[in-house]
Design a protein around this motif. Structure first.
Motif, PDB file in Angstrom:
ATOM      1  N   ALA A 139       1.264  -1.293   0.331  1.00 19.61           N
ATOM      2  CA  ALA A 139      -0.052  -0.077   0.414  1.00 19.61           C
ATOM      3  C   ALA A 139       0.670   1.466   0.298  1.00 19.61           C
ATOM      4  O   ALA A 139       0.483   2.392   0.118  1.00 19.61           O
ATOM      5  N   LYS A 140       1.952   1.519   0.058  1.00 21.56           N
ATOM      6  CA  LYS A 140       2.937   2.055   0.332  1.00 21.56           C
ATOM      7  C   LYS A 140       2.793   3.560   1.173  1.00 21.56           C
ATOM      8  O   LYS A 140       2.584   4.811   0.889  1.00 21.56           O
ATOM      9  N   LYS A 141       1.996   2.885   2.681  1.00 17.75           N
ATOM     10  CA  LYS A 141       2.474   3.792   3.379  1.00 17.75           C
ATOM     11  C   LYS A 141       3.828   3.924   4.328  1.00 17.75           C
ATOM     12  O   LYS A 141       4.038   3.039   4.996  1.00 17.75           O
ATOM     13  N   HIS A 142       3.786   5.310   4.652  1.00 16.31           N
ATOM     14  CA  HIS A 142       4.552   5.737   5.404  1.00 16.31           C
ATOM     15  C   HIS A 142       4.381   4.830   6.993  1.00 16.31           C
ATOM     16  O   HIS A 142       5.679   5.526   7.458  1.00 16.31           O
ATOM     17  N   ASN A 143       3.745   6.143   7.364  1.00 19.08           N
ATOM     18  CA  ASN A 143       2.933   5.276   8.818  1.00 19.08           C
ATOM     19  C   ASN A 143       2.530   4.676   9.839  1.00 19.08           C
ATOM     20  O   ASN A 143       1.319   4.019   8.858  1.00 19.08           O
ATOM     21  N   MET A 144       3.052   3.840  10.517  1.00 20.06           N
ATOM     22  CA  MET A 144       2.002   2.528  11.409  1.00 20.06           C
ATOM     23  C   MET A 144       1.079   2.804  11.083  1.00 20.06           C
ATOM     24  O   MET A 144       1.274   4.030  12.444  1.00 20.06           O
ATOM     25  N   SER A 145      -0.079   2.075  11.082  1.00 20.64           N
ATOM     26  CA  SER A 145      -2.030   2.366  12.472  1.00 20.64           C
ATOM     27  C   SER A 145      -1.346   1.982  13.329  1.00 20.64           C
ATOM     28  O   SER A 145       0.087   1.408  14.042  1.00 20.64           O
ATOM     29  N   VAL A 146      -2.276   2.396  14.362  1.00 12.51           N
ATOM     30  CA  VAL A 146      -2.452   1.830  15.645  1.00 12.51           C
ATOM     31  C   VAL A 146      -2.441   0.144  15.393  1.00 12.51           C
ATOM     32  O   VAL A 146      -2.051  -0.386  16.516  1.00 12.51           O
ATOM     33  N   HIS A 147      -3.318   0.081  14.393  1.00 13.43           N
ATOM     34  CA  HIS A 147      -2.489  -1.725  14.519  1.00 13.43           C
ATOM     35  C   HIS A 147      -1.800  -2.123  14.011  1.00 13.43           C
ATOM     36  O   HIS A 147      -1.527  -3.035  14.991  1.00 13.43           O
ATOM     37  N   GLY A 148      -1.279  -1.573  13.258  1.00  9.77           N
ATOM     38  CA  GLY A 148       0.277  -2.074  12.964  1.00  9.77           C
ATOM     39  C   GLY A 148       1.389  -2.464  14.196  1.00  9.77           C
ATOM     40  O   GLY A 148       1.958  -3.013  14.633  1.00  9.77           O
ATOM     41  N   ILE A 149       1.305  -1.328  14.878  1.00  6.54           N
ATOM     42  CA  ILE A 149       1.740  -1.006  16.000  1.00  6.54           C
ATOM     43  C   ILE A 149       2.030  -1.978  17.315  1.00  6.54           C
ATOM     44  O   ILE A 149       2.964  -2.329  17.735  1.00  6.54           O
ATOM     45  N   LEU A 150       0.906  -2.007  16.998  1.00  6.67           N
ATOM     46  CA  LEU A 150       0.350  -3.250  17.896  1.00  6.67           C
ATOM     47  C   LEU A 150       0.482  -4.389  18.263  1.00  6.67           C
ATOM     48  O   LEU A 150       1.095  -4.801  19.006  1.00  6.67           O
ATOM     49  N   GLY A 151       0.317  -4.757  16.731  1.00 12.08           N
ATOM     50  CA  GLY A 151       1.188  -5.639  15.892  1.00 12.08           C
ATOM     51  C   GLY A 151       2.358  -5.943  16.498  1.00 12.08           C
ATOM     52  O   GLY A 151       2.874  -7.036  16.886  1.00 12.08           O
ATOM     53  N   THR A 152       3.290  -4.523  16.187  1.00  7.60           N
ATOM     54  CA  THR A 152       4.852  -5.385  16.544  1.00  7.60           C
ATOM     55  C   THR A 152       5.148  -5.915  17.777  1.00  7.60           C
ATOM     56  O   THR A 152       6.005  -6.534  17.847  1.00  7.60           O
ATOM     57  N   ILE A 153       3.988  -4.929  18.517  1.00  5.59           N
ATOM     58  CA  ILE A 153       4.616  -4.663  19.919  1.00  5.59           C
ATOM     59  C   ILE A 153       4.114  -6.144  20.528  1.00  5.59           C
ATOM     60  O   ILE A 153       4.793  -6.952  21.651  1.00  5.59           O
ATOM     61  N   ILE A 154       3.137  -6.636  20.295  1.00  2.00           N
ATOM     62  CA  ILE A 154       2.459  -8.185  20.242  1.00  2.00           C
ATOM     63  C   ILE A 154       3.881  -8.947  19.889  1.00  2.00           C
ATOM     64  O   ILE A 154       4.203  -9.732  20.199  1.00  2.00           O
ATOM     65  N   PHE A 155       4.291  -8.905  18.534  1.00  2.00           N
ATOM     66  CA  PHE A 155       5.560  -9.887  18.301  1.00  2.00           C
ATOM     67  C   PHE A 155       6.955 -10.198  19.154  1.00  2.00           C
ATOM     68  O   PHE A 155       6.789 -11.033  19.169  1.00  2.00           O
ATOM     69  N   ALA A 156       6.829  -7.934  19.150  1.00  2.00           N
ATOM     70  CA  ALA A 156       7.915  -8.423  20.536  1.00  2.00           C
ATOM     71  C   ALA A 156       8.186  -9.036  21.860  1.00  2.00           C
ATOM     72  O   ALA A 156       8.627 -10.125  22.172  1.00  2.00           O
ATOM     73  N   LEU A 157       6.810  -8.885  22.261  1.00  2.00           N
ATOM     74  CA  LEU A 157       6.664  -9.448  23.643  1.00  2.00           C
ATOM     75  C   LEU A 157       6.175 -10.727  23.545  1.00  2.00           C
ATOM     76  O   LEU A 157       7.314 -11.577  24.364  1.00  2.00           O
ATOM     77  N   ALA A 158       5.388 -11.016  22.286  1.00  2.00           N
ATOM     78  CA  ALA A 158       5.740 -12.860  22.026  1.00  2.00           C
ATOM     79  C   ALA A 158       6.959 -13.660  22.265  1.00  2.00           C
ATOM     80  O   ALA A 158       7.628 -14.498  23.027  1.00  2.00           O
ATOM     81  N   THR A 159       7.568 -12.810  21.401  1.00  2.00           N
ATOM     82  CA  THR A 159       9.440 -13.136  20.870  1.00  2.00           C
ATOM     83  C   THR A 159      10.132 -13.273  22.249  1.00  2.00           C
ATOM     84  O   THR A 159      10.680 -14.578  22.890  1.00  2.00           O
ATOM     85  N   LEU A 160       9.857 -12.092  23.485  1.00  2.00           N
ATOM     86  CA  LEU A 160      10.240 -12.059  24.751  1.00  2.00           C
ATOM     87  C   LEU A 160      10.393 -13.282  25.867  1.00  2.00           C
ATOM     88  O   LEU A 160      10.703 -14.240  26.360  1.00  2.00           O
ATOM     89  N   GLN A 161       8.912 -14.095  25.230  1.00  2.00           N
ATOM     90  CA  GLN A 161       7.565 -14.746  26.645  1.00  2.00           C
ATOM     91  C   GLN A 161       8.857 -15.898  25.886  1.00  2.00           C
ATOM     92  O   GLN A 161       8.769 -17.034  27.156  1.00  2.00           O
ATOM     93  N   LEU A 162       8.646 -16.253  24.661  1.00  2.00           N
ATOM     94  CA  LEU A 162       9.318 -17.688  24.415  1.00  2.00           C
ATOM     95  C   LEU A 162      10.654 -17.520  24.925  1.00  2.00           C
ATOM     96  O   LEU A 162      10.557 -18.557  25.017  1.00  2.00           O
ATOM     97  N   ILE A 163      11.501 -16.832  24.416  1.00  2.00           N
ATOM     98  CA  ILE A 163      12.526 -16.897  25.196  1.00  2.00           C
ATOM     99  C   ILE A 163      12.991 -17.086  26.933  1.00  2.00           C
ATOM    100  O   ILE A 163      13.807 -17.992  26.820  1.00  2.00           O
ATOM    101  N   ILE A 164      12.032 -16.130  27.402  1.00  2.00           N
ATOM    102  CA  ILE A 164      11.914 -15.769  28.865  1.00  2.00           C
ATOM    103  C   ILE A 164      11.594 -17.609  29.286  1.00  2.00           C
ATOM    104  O   ILE A 164      12.538 -18.104  30.421  1.00  2.00           O
ATOM    105  N   ALA A 165      10.724 -18.120  28.619  1.00  2.00           N
ATOM    106  CA  ALA A 165       9.945 -19.549  28.738  1.00  2.00           C
ATOM    107  C   ALA A 165      10.888 -21.143  28.130  1.00  2.00           C
ATOM    108  O   ALA A 165      11.624 -22.131  28.980  1.00  2.00           O
ATOM    109  N   VAL A 166      11.989 -20.473  27.474  1.00  2.00           N
ATOM    110  CA  VAL A 166      12.804 -21.723  27.454  1.00  2.00           C
ATOM    111  C   VAL A 166      14.437 -21.775  27.527  1.00  2.00           C
ATOM    112  O   VAL A 166      14.993 -22.333  27.529  1.00  2.00           O
TER     113      VAL A 166
END
Length: 246
Positions: A139-166
């Motif tokens: 879509a050639k969007k330069h600004n990330m929406s709230v949905h995209g920001i939350l999705g990136t935060i979720i991915f980062a926290l889920a990755t951190l949770q996986l590292i902590i668990a393993v």
């Protein structure tokens, strides 16, 4: 030989020049654009000495139907993968870890089911997150929406949770470290679920196709079933704890 050359030179002298031919053709054909349309396609008129001709001019936005619907299909796949991965499998894994430890079955069964649901949810969620980045890039969007920001935060926290668990999981003998690890693991897990549910509805709310309204009700029903299961098992757990305390 000289006679043939003279004939050839004489023949060339009678031919019209290229510039004069092009200028004559441009005078005969005069293209003009007007506001007329045939099937919503702009029309170009060619005027000549013999009459007027109308030719349709394809618009750059007129693409094949499969190309026009490709972003929509990608959004549908993105939504379904994320809803099932982040929004269903991860809460199921949390319910399993919370309430299935005390079942009379083998103690390792709940842990295997917990790992399976969490790992599957993380993999599907990662795929959905990658699809979201592809949609944003297309879509050639330069600004990330709230949905995209939350999705990136979720991915980062889920990755951190996986590292902590393993990788950071302490041994059973380390009681002090084990307590802090359990608290941080639970807090991060429940925070992830809250963010996931919020972002699922945030993503559905941005869609303008008719099926998006049905997705709200479908995921609401799934979420309601998960919450009801969690509360019912929590009630059973409290009752058993009170009985044992008495």
């Amino acid at each position: 030989m000289i006679f043939h050359c003279l004939i050839f030179v004489g023949f060339i002298s009678f031919l019209p020049s290229t510039d004069s031919s092009i200028s004559a053709l441009s005078e005969k054909l005069s293209p003009t654009m007007n506001d007329d349309k045939i099937n919503n396609v702009p029309i170009m008129e060619l005027q000549s000495s013999k009459g007027q001709y109308k030719l349709p001019v394809p618009h750059q936005n007129l693409r094949p139907r499969n190309l026009r619907h490709h972003p929509l299909r990608l959004k549908l796949v993105h939504g379904m993968v994320n809803i099932f991965g982040w929004g269903v499998l991860l809460p199921i894994g949390t319910i399993v870890a919370r309430h299935f430890k005390k079942l009379p079955s083998n103690n390792a069964d709940w842990y295997s089911l917990h790992i399976l649901s969490q790992t599957s949810g993380f993999l599907l969620g990662t795929i959905g997150w990658g699809l979201g980045l592809s949609i944003r890039s297309a879509a050639k969007k330069h600004n990330m929406s709230v949905h995209g920001i939350l999705g990136t935060i979720i991915f980062a926290l889920a990755t951190l949770q996986l590292i902590i668990a393993v990788c950071v999981r302490p041994n059973q003998e380390e009681h002090g470290s084990k307590t802090y690890w359990v608290i941080s693991h639970h807090i991060l897990g429940y925070a992830l679920i809250i963010l996931i549910i919020s972002n699922v509805y945030e993503g559905i709310g941005h869609q303008n196709f008719a099926a998006a309204k049905n997705w709200k009700w479908i995921y609401g029903a799934i979420l309601g079933a998960l919450v009801f299961t969690f509360l019912a098992l929590e009630l059973v757990r409290r009752v058993k704890f009170d009985v044992r305390s008495a």
